[in-house]
Design a protein around this motif. Structure first.
Motif, mmCIF file in Angstrom:
data_model
loop_
_atom_site.group_PDB
_atom_site.id
_atom_site.type_symbol
_atom_site.label_atom_id
_atom_site.label_comp_id
_atom_site.label_asym_id
_atom_site.label_seq_id
_atom_site.Cartn_x
_atom_site.Cartn_y
_atom_site.Cartn_z
ATOM 1 N N PRO A 179 36.088 48.214 52.882
ATOM 2 C CA PRO A 179 35.070 47.872 51.879
ATOM 3 C C PRO A 179 35.562 48.203 50.463
ATOM 4 C CG PRO A 179 34.123 49.142 53.688
ATOM 5 C CD PRO A 179 35.602 49.225 53.841
ATOM 6 N N LEU A 180 35.046 47.456 49.496
ATOM 7 C CA LEU A 180 35.405 47.657 48.086
ATOM 8 C C LEU A 180 34.128 47.858 47.274
ATOM 9 C CD1 LEU A 180 38.070 44.811 47.845
ATOM 10 C CD2 LEU A 180 38.545 47.274 47.901
ATOM 11 N N PRO A 181 33.550 49.048 47.304
ATOM 12 C CA PRO A 181 32.293 49.280 46.585
ATOM 13 C C PRO A 181 32.494 49.229 45.074
ATOM 14 C CG PRO A 181 33.167 51.341 47.453
ATOM 15 C CD PRO A 181 34.018 50.244 48.029
ATOM 16 N N GLU A 182 31.517 48.644 44.372
ATOM 17 C CA GLU A 182 31.601 48.522 42.916
ATOM 18 C C GLU A 182 31.728 49.880 42.245
ATOM 19 O OE1 GLU A 182 28.341 46.334 41.359
ATOM 20 O OE2 GLU A 182 28.808 44.492 42.474
ATOM 21 N N ARG A 183 30.926 50.840 42.696
ATOM 22 C CA ARG A 183 30.929 52.155 42.055
ATOM 23 C C ARG A 183 32.301 52.823 42.178
ATOM 24 N NH1 ARG A 183 26.879 55.414 40.512
ATOM 25 N NH2 ARG A 183 25.334 54.164 41.651
ATOM 26 N N GLY A 184 32.887 52.747 43.378
ATOM 27 C CA GLY A 184 34.195 53.356 43.579
ATOM 28 C C GLY A 184 35.274 52.727 42.714
ATOM 29 N N LEU A 185 35.252 51.386 42.601
ATOM 30 C CA LEU A 185 36.244 50.705 41.767
ATOM 31 C C LEU A 185 36.031 51.016 40.291
ATOM 32 C CD1 LEU A 185 36.367 47.229 43.544
ATOM 33 C CD2 LEU A 185 38.118 49.013 43.596
ATOM 34 N N ALA A 186 34.767 51.106 39.879
ATOM 35 C CA ALA A 186 34.468 51.440 38.485
ATOM 36 C C ALA A 186 35.013 52.816 38.142
ATOM 37 C CB ALA A 186 32.970 51.380 38.238
ATOM 38 N N THR A 187 34.880 53.756 39.082
ATOM 39 C CA THR A 187 35.401 55.105 38.867
ATOM 40 C C THR A 187 36.920 55.115 38.839
ATOM 41 O OG1 THR A 187 33.474 56.090 39.950
ATOM 42 C CG2 THR A 187 35.453 57.458 39.773
ATOM 43 N N ARG A 188 37.538 54.424 39.786
ATOM 44 C CA ARG A 188 39.000 54.407 39.866
ATOM 45 C C ARG A 188 39.634 53.785 38.632
ATOM 46 N NH1 ARG A 188 43.467 54.564 42.927
ATOM 47 N NH2 ARG A 188 42.342 55.500 44.654
ATOM 48 N N PHE A 189 39.076 52.664 38.162
ATOM 49 C CA PHE A 189 39.683 51.952 37.039
ATOM 50 C C PHE A 189 39.015 52.267 35.699
ATOM 51 C CE2 PHE A 189 40.930 49.557 40.782
ATOM 52 C CZ PHE A 189 42.289 49.391 40.556
ATOM 53 N N ARG A 190 38.061 53.218 35.726
ATOM 54 C CA ARG A 190 37.465 53.762 34.514
ATOM 55 C C ARG A 190 36.843 52.680 33.633
ATOM 56 N NH1 ARG A 190 42.582 57.858 33.422
ATOM 57 N NH2 ARG A 190 42.231 59.149 35.248
ATOM 58 N N SER B 252 28.993 40.806 55.554
ATOM 59 C CA SER B 252 27.668 40.390 56.010
ATOM 60 C C SER B 252 26.580 41.344 55.523
ATOM 61 C CB SER B 252 27.642 40.308 57.541
ATOM 62 O OG SER B 252 27.973 41.570 58.109
ATOM 63 N N LYS B 253 26.943 42.617 55.317
ATOM 64 C CA LYS B 253 25.983 43.615 54.855
ATOM 65 C C LYS B 253 25.923 43.700 53.335
ATOM 66 C CE LYS B 253 26.597 46.528 58.963
ATOM 67 N NZ LYS B 253 26.967 47.872 59.454
ATOM 68 N N GLY B 254 26.652 42.821 52.667
ATOM 69 C CA GLY B 254 26.683 42.853 51.211
ATOM 70 C C GLY B 254 27.968 43.468 50.691
ATOM 71 N N GLY B 255 28.353 43.086 49.496
ATOM 72 C CA GLY B 255 29.590 43.592 48.919
ATOM 73 C C GLY B 255 30.797 42.845 49.429
ATOM 74 N N TYR B 256 31.967 43.418 49.211
ATOM 75 C CA TYR B 256 33.215 42.749 49.578
ATOM 76 C C TYR B 256 34.139 43.701 50.323
ATOM 77 C CZ TYR B 256 31.837 39.163 46.205
ATOM 78 O OH TYR B 256 31.155 38.186 45.537
ATOM 79 N N ALA B 257 35.105 43.095 51.027
ATOM 80 C CA ALA B 257 36.121 43.860 51.739
ATOM 81 C C ALA B 257 37.465 43.168 51.574
ATOM 82 C CB ALA B 257 35.766 43.975 53.219
ATOM 83 N N VAL B 258 38.551 43.899 51.821
ATOM 84 C CA VAL B 258 39.898 43.338 51.724
ATOM 85 C C VAL B 258 40.083 42.275 52.797
ATOM 86 C CG1 VAL B 258 42.365 43.863 51.869
ATOM 87 C CG2 VAL B 258 40.792 45.504 50.810
ATOM 88 N N SER B 259 40.648 41.137 52.417
ATOM 89 C CA SER B 259 40.907 40.074 53.388
ATOM 90 C C SER B 259 42.295 40.261 53.986
ATOM 91 C CB SER B 259 40.823 38.701 52.711
ATOM 92 O OG SER B 259 41.967 38.479 51.902
ATOM 93 N N SER B 260 42.642 39.440 54.955
ATOM 94 C CA SER B 260 43.964 39.547 55.590
ATOM 95 C C SER B 260 45.062 39.247 54.589
ATOM 96 C CB SER B 260 44.060 38.578 56.775
ATOM 97 O OG SER B 260 43.798 37.244 56.352
ATOM 98 N N ALA B 261 44.795 38.351 53.611
ATOM 99 C CA ALA B 261 45.803 38.015 52.600
ATOM 100 C C ALA B 261 45.896 39.089 51.534
ATOM 101 C CB ALA B 261 45.467 36.673 51.949
#
Length: 304
Positions: A28-39, A62-71
């Motif tokens: 999963p790629l949560p918005e909050r976590g990415l915002a913190t990581r990339f400031r 399916s539950k909302g948000g995004y995840a890393v794809s195979s590519a």
């Protein structure tokens, strides 16, 4: 650089992070976590995720948000230094300076408030900018931005200077091939040709290409050739950042770099000097055409 441009750069940095860290498919790629990581705030993160979804690097969950794809987690060999986590803010400061939105002098408190950074974060960004030569510290906690190329005429003159000087450096009697340096640059350029040029940040593209040109200039044995090129590169850095990147053209220039490196490694200096001259002329002509197109559209240019 608009907020959309910031989102584009953030998308590139997130994709680069996914590849370099080999983030597994389905993570999963949560918005909050990415915002913190990339400031950055969550708004550009949201836009960046949409961009990555369109590229196929991530997929909707399916539950909302995004995840890393195979590519997205495909970790083909990548030889460029990793992008700095402060890259989006760094590029935003560069864009604001180039557009005239920032005054010549600013305090650290003013910069912290404007870009919503901690003093530690700001210190890292200012240290990088200072090392690149477009800001210097004043007595106290103030900073002063240094002159950069802003006019098209000066930008074109810079290319004319390079066309005169860089091929001549290869033919200097003191020239000595830096095999280790060229092989390192070759690995970077090959990685760009193999696909990294599609998603590397403007700063990474600019740095990889200037590293090669400055490596060749240093091998001339003429300190004035090297220092004049370094000074010009410091002046033109922000103007390059202010232009959108034509990814196909960037990859083509990297292919030309591979040819140039191979000529130098084979000690074919006259052929290398001729090729360097044509390479710079083509790049200058391409950018002159695209610069006029940018005045009325969003036409992009390559970085070299």
């Amino acid at each position: 650089m608009s907020r959309t441009s910031l989102a584009e750069q953030l998308a590139n940095n997130v994709e680069l992070w996914i590849r370099q860290e080999q983030i597994p498919e389905g993570t999963p790629l949560p918005e909050r976590g990415l915002a913190t990581r990339f400031r950055v705030s969550r708004s550009p993160v949201r836009e960046a995720l949409l961009i990555l979804a369109e590229r196929g690097a991530i997929v909707a969950r399916s539950k909302g948000g995004y995840a890393v794809s195979s590519a997205g987690g495909d970790s083909s060999e990548f030889a460029l230094p990793p992008a700095n986590e402060d890259e989006p803010i760094y590029l935003k400061i560069a864009a604001d300076r180039l557009s005239g939105e920032l005054p010549e002098r600013m305090t650290e408190n003013e910069l912290m408030r404007r870009y919503e950074m901690t003093r530690t974060q700001l210190g890292e960004v200012l240290r990088r900018i200072s090392q690149e030569g477009w800001i210097e510290r004043l007595p106290g906690n103030g900073w002063q931005f240094l002159p950069v190329l802003t006019s098209g005429a000066a930008y074109n003159q810079g290319y004319r200077m390079r066309i005169l000087v860089e091929p001549a450096g290869i033919l200097e009697p003191t020239y000595g091939v830096d095999r280790d340096g060229l092989l390192k640059c070759r690995a970077e350029q090959q990685a760009l040709v193999d696909g990294a040029a599609k998603w590397a940040s403007p700063a990474q593209l600019f740095d990889a290409n200037t590293r090669l040109h400055e490596c060749i200039a240093a091998a001339s044995g003429n300190v004035f050739i090297l220092e004049s090129l370094r000074r010009l590169n410091r002046l033109r850095r922000l103007m390059e950042y202010g232009k959108a990147v034509n990814r196909a053209a960037a990859a083509q220039r990297c292919k030309e770099h591979l040819t140039l490196i191979d000529l130098l490694l084979a000690d074919q200096r006259e052929a290398a000097a001729d090729f360097m001259r044509l390479h710079l002329r083509d790049a200058a002509r391409e950018k002159a055409v695209n610069a006029s197109a940018e005045a009325s559209s969003t036409e992009a240019v390559a970085l070299d």
